[in-house]
Design a protein around this motif. Sequence first.
Motif, PDB file in Angstrom:
ATOM      1  N   THR A 136       0.710  14.068   4.749  1.00 25.13           N
ATOM      2  CA  THR A 136       1.741  13.045   4.891  1.00 25.13           C
ATOM      3  C   THR A 136       1.535  11.958   3.850  1.00 25.13           C
ATOM      4  O   THR A 136       0.466  11.871   3.222  1.00 25.13           O
ATOM      5  CB  THR A 136       1.702  12.425   6.307  1.00 25.13           C
ATOM      6  OG1 THR A 136       2.819  11.552   6.474  1.00 25.13           O
ATOM      7  CG2 THR A 136       0.415  11.629   6.532  1.00 25.13           C
ATOM      8  N   LYS A 137       2.531  11.150   3.656  1.00 30.93           N
ATOM      9  CA  LYS A 137       2.434  10.007   2.754  1.00 30.93           C
ATOM     10  C   LYS A 137       3.334   8.901   3.280  1.00 30.93           C
ATOM     11  O   LYS A 137       4.218   9.136   4.133  1.00 30.93           O
ATOM     12  CB  LYS A 137       2.815  10.376   1.325  1.00 30.93           C
ATOM     13  CG  LYS A 137       4.252  10.851   1.151  1.00 30.93           C
ATOM     14  CD  LYS A 137       4.527  11.207  -0.300  1.00 30.93           C
ATOM     15  CE  LYS A 137       5.977  11.675  -0.487  1.00 30.93           C
ATOM     16  NZ  LYS A 137       6.245  12.026  -1.908  1.00 30.93           N
ATOM     17  N   VAL A 186      -7.912  10.255   3.402  1.00 28.16           N
ATOM     18  CA  VAL A 186      -7.005   9.145   3.102  1.00 28.16           C
ATOM     19  C   VAL A 186      -7.213   8.683   1.660  1.00 28.16           C
ATOM     20  O   VAL A 186      -8.340   8.424   1.232  1.00 28.16           O
ATOM     21  CB  VAL A 186      -7.236   7.974   4.070  1.00 28.16           C
ATOM     22  CG1 VAL A 186      -6.371   6.775   3.673  1.00 28.16           C
ATOM     23  CG2 VAL A 186      -6.940   8.390   5.506  1.00 28.16           C
ATOM     24  N   ARG A 187      -6.118   8.614   0.924  1.00 28.55           N
ATOM     25  CA  ARG A 187      -6.111   8.045  -0.418  1.00 28.55           C
ATOM     26  C   ARG A 187      -4.998   7.013  -0.489  1.00 28.55           C
ATOM     27  O   ARG A 187      -3.966   7.156   0.177  1.00 28.55           O
ATOM     28  CB  ARG A 187      -5.882   9.124  -1.476  1.00 28.55           C
ATOM     29  CG  ARG A 187      -6.987  10.177  -1.560  1.00 28.55           C
ATOM     30  CD  ARG A 187      -6.656  11.253  -2.587  1.00 28.55           C
ATOM     31  NE  ARG A 187      -5.495  12.036  -2.184  1.00 28.55           N
ATOM     32  CZ  ARG A 187      -4.363  12.100  -2.858  1.00 28.55           C
ATOM     33  NH1 ARG A 187      -4.204  11.369  -3.968  1.00 28.55           N
ATOM     34  NH2 ARG A 187      -3.347  12.844  -2.421  1.00 28.55           N
ATOM     35  N   TYR A 188      -5.196   5.995  -1.297  1.00 27.28           N
ATOM     36  CA  TYR A 188      -4.152   4.981  -1.372  1.00 27.28           C
ATOM     37  C   TYR A 188      -4.249   4.193  -2.673  1.00 27.28           C
ATOM     38  O   TYR A 188      -5.288   4.163  -3.343  1.00 27.28           O
ATOM     39  CB  TYR A 188      -4.227   4.023  -0.183  1.00 27.28           C
ATOM     40  CG  TYR A 188      -5.427   3.094  -0.185  1.00 27.28           C
ATOM     41  CD1 TYR A 188      -5.371   1.851  -0.830  1.00 27.28           C
ATOM     42  CD2 TYR A 188      -6.611   3.441   0.449  1.00 27.28           C
ATOM     43  CE1 TYR A 188      -6.456   0.994  -0.831  1.00 27.28           C
ATOM     44  CE2 TYR A 188      -7.706   2.591   0.447  1.00 27.28           C
ATOM     45  CZ  TYR A 188      -7.622   1.375  -0.187  1.00 27.28           C
ATOM     46  OH  TYR A 188      -8.704   0.534  -0.203  1.00 27.28           O
ATOM     47  N   VAL A 196       0.830  -1.206   0.000  1.00 26.67           N
ATOM     48  CA  VAL A 196       0.000   0.000   0.000  1.00 26.67           C
ATOM     49  C   VAL A 196       0.866   1.259   0.000  1.00 26.67           C
ATOM     50  O   VAL A 196       1.775   1.395   0.823  1.00 26.67           O
ATOM     51  CB  VAL A 196      -0.936   0.021   1.230  1.00 26.67           C
ATOM     52  CG1 VAL A 196      -1.807   1.273   1.226  1.00 26.67           C
ATOM     53  CG2 VAL A 196      -1.796  -1.240   1.269  1.00 26.67           C
ATOM     54  N   GLU A 197       0.579   2.158  -0.934  1.00 31.69           N
ATOM     55  CA  GLU A 197       1.149   3.503  -0.933  1.00 31.69           C
ATOM     56  C   GLU A 197       0.011   4.472  -0.659  1.00 31.69           C
ATOM     57  O   GLU A 197      -1.020   4.432  -1.337  1.00 31.69           O
ATOM     58  CB  GLU A 197       1.803   3.830  -2.271  1.00 31.69           C
ATOM     59  CG  GLU A 197       2.474   5.186  -2.309  1.00 31.69           C
ATOM     60  CD  GLU A 197       3.195   5.467  -3.627  1.00 31.69           C
ATOM     61  OE1 GLU A 197       3.884   6.502  -3.724  1.00 31.69           O
ATOM     62  OE2 GLU A 197       3.047   4.650  -4.565  1.00 31.69           O
ATOM     63  N   TYR A 198       0.197   5.358   0.347  1.00 28.93           N
ATOM     64  CA  TYR A 198      -0.934   6.191   0.759  1.00 28.93           C
ATOM     65  C   TYR A 198      -0.564   7.658   0.893  1.00 28.93           C
ATOM     66  O   TYR A 198       0.616   8.026   1.021  1.00 28.93           O
ATOM     67  CB  TYR A 198      -1.515   5.680   2.073  1.00 28.93           C
ATOM     68  CG  TYR A 198      -0.620   5.869   3.284  1.00 28.93           C
ATOM     69  CD1 TYR A 198      -0.555   7.089   3.960  1.00 28.93           C
ATOM     70  CD2 TYR A 198       0.160   4.821   3.766  1.00 28.93           C
ATOM     71  CE1 TYR A 198       0.247   7.269   5.083  1.00 28.93           C
ATOM     72  CE2 TYR A 198       0.976   4.985   4.876  1.00 28.93           C
ATOM     73  CZ  TYR A 198       1.013   6.216   5.534  1.00 28.93           C
ATOM     74  OH  TYR A 198       1.824   6.388   6.624  1.00 28.93           O
ATOM     75  N   ASN A 250      -7.939   1.663   8.055  1.00 32.63           N
ATOM     76  CA  ASN A 250      -7.600   1.612   9.486  1.00 32.63           C
ATOM     77  C   ASN A 250      -6.112   1.353   9.687  1.00 32.63           C
ATOM     78  O   ASN A 250      -5.490   1.926  10.602  1.00 32.63           O
ATOM     79  CB  ASN A 250      -8.423   0.530  10.182  1.00 32.63           C
ATOM     80  CG  ASN A 250      -9.879   0.920  10.333  1.00 32.63           C
ATOM     81  OD1 ASN A 250     -10.224   2.102  10.280  1.00 32.63           O
ATOM     82  ND2 ASN A 250     -10.751  -0.061  10.511  1.00 32.63           N
ATOM     83  N   HIS A 251      -5.519   0.496   8.856  1.00 30.87           N
ATOM     84  CA  HIS A 251      -4.079   0.258   8.937  1.00 30.87           C
ATOM     85  C   HIS A 251      -3.302   1.536   8.607  1.00 30.87           C
ATOM     86  O   HIS A 251      -2.275   1.825   9.246  1.00 30.87           O
ATOM     87  CB  HIS A 251      -3.676  -0.862   7.970  1.00 30.87           C
ATOM     88  CG  HIS A 251      -3.932  -2.245   8.490  1.00 30.87           C
ATOM     89  ND1 HIS A 251      -3.141  -2.841   9.446  1.00 30.87           N
ATOM     90  CD2 HIS A 251      -4.890  -3.148   8.182  1.00 30.87           C
ATOM     91  CE1 HIS A 251      -3.583  -4.062   9.706  1.00 30.87           C
ATOM     92  NE2 HIS A 251      -4.659  -4.274   8.955  1.00 30.87           N
ATOM     93  N   ILE A 252      -3.775   2.283   7.632  1.00 29.68           N
ATOM     94  CA  ILE A 252      -3.113   3.542   7.270  1.00 29.68           C
ATOM     95  C   ILE A 252      -3.178   4.533   8.429  1.00 29.68           C
ATOM     96  O   ILE A 252      -2.175   5.181   8.775  1.00 29.68           O
ATOM     97  CB  ILE A 252      -3.752   4.139   5.999  1.00 29.68           C
ATOM     98  CG1 ILE A 252      -3.446   3.244   4.786  1.00 29.68           C
ATOM     99  CG2 ILE A 252      -3.263   5.561   5.754  1.00 29.68           C
ATOM    100  CD1 ILE A 252      -4.194   3.642   3.523  1.00 29.68           C
TER     101      ILE A 252
END
Length: 345
Positions: A182-183, A269-271, A163-165, A255-257
Motif C-alpha cells: 500500500t501507499k 515501511v518506507r517514506y 509524508v509520502e509512504y 507509528n503515524h504511518i
Amino acid sequence: MATEQSALQCASCGGLCHFSPVERALECLSCGATYDLGQPDDYLARDEFAHREDQPDTADLLAPAKQAHQCRNCGGEVVFTGPALSESCPYCNGPVVLVSGDSSYNTMALIPFRVDAPFAQRLAQEWIDARMCAPKDLKDVVAQGVVAGLYAPFWTFDSDEAVEYWASYVTYRNNKIRTRNTKGKIDVMFDDLLMPASPHVSPLIRDGILHDFDPADLRPYRAGYLAGFAAERHHQSVAEGLAANADDKDLLIRNHIKDDVNKNGVHSVRYLTDTTGIHYRRILLPVWILHYTYRKQAYRIVVSGIDGRTFGERPFSYWKMALFSGAVTACAMALGIVWGAETAF
C-alpha cells in the motif's frame, strides 16, 4: 550560567540565597528572607523561535564558563550557581574536576524546581519499597543514597511533516497468509516535541520528566532559579539537536504511518517527508537523581523536579522471583484442576 555572588546576596542581611522549591522563591540561607523571582512578562517564556537552515544560530552563543565541573567518568559538564558545590557528577556520581567550560548557547526558558530534596528522597525510597522481588537489604542500601538536583537541557521542536509512504501489511484468508502493498500520504504536525539536548540525558532521565512537561510552566531564564543547583548548559546547535533526535522522530512518523494503514502486520515501511515550519526552544528541566550501588553495580532513581514522578533502575532477588513464579504456576494449575473438575460434571 555564571553569575556574580552579589546578585544572590540577601538584601536584608547580606547572606547567600538559594532557590527554594517549597517557597518557589529565592530564600536567604541565613535569615530566611524570600524574594519572588516572578515578573509580569513571564508568559514570554512560551515563545518559540523559527529555524532557518540558511541562517546559523551563532547569535545565541555564549562565552565559555569561567568555572565548570567536568566528570572524569562520563565527561558531563555542569556549572553551579550560588551556594551548592559538589564533588560528584549528578549524571553518574563520578568525581568532577574544575575546568574552563566550553562555549554554549543561551538558555531561553526553564521550569523551576517544585519538589525539594527531602521529598524527592522520600519518593525514591517509596519507589523502591513498592518494587516486587527486590533484595531484602535493598531498602537500607537506597536509604544511604543522596539525591542530586540538576537542571537538564532539553529541546522543544515544532514541525509540519508532509509524508509520502510505502508499506506492506498481512492479510489472512482461508488459512492463508498474504502480503499486500500500500501507499499513501499523510500530514503530521509535531507540537512541543520534547527532546534531550545532551547525550548525558539518558532515556531514564527523559522518561522521568517527559510526561510532566507543560509549556505554561516555563519561566524566562533567571540565574536565581538555578541558585543551589547544578545545570548542564546547551552545547548543541539547532541542526545538531535535530540530527541527534532524528531516530526518535523517525519512530514517531512510522507509528503515524502504521495508524494510517490501519491493517495487521504492517512492515517494510518506507517514506519521504518534506519538513517545514521548524520552531524550537532551548530549555532546562529539573530532575533529582539518586545514585546507589548494590553488589558493585551502579543504579539510578530519577524523580521529576516538576511533580515527583519517579522512575528508576533496581536489582532483583532471584529466589524471590523463583518463589513468585512458582506461586503463579501453582495458582494456574489449581484453577485448571477446578475448571476441569467442573466441566467433567
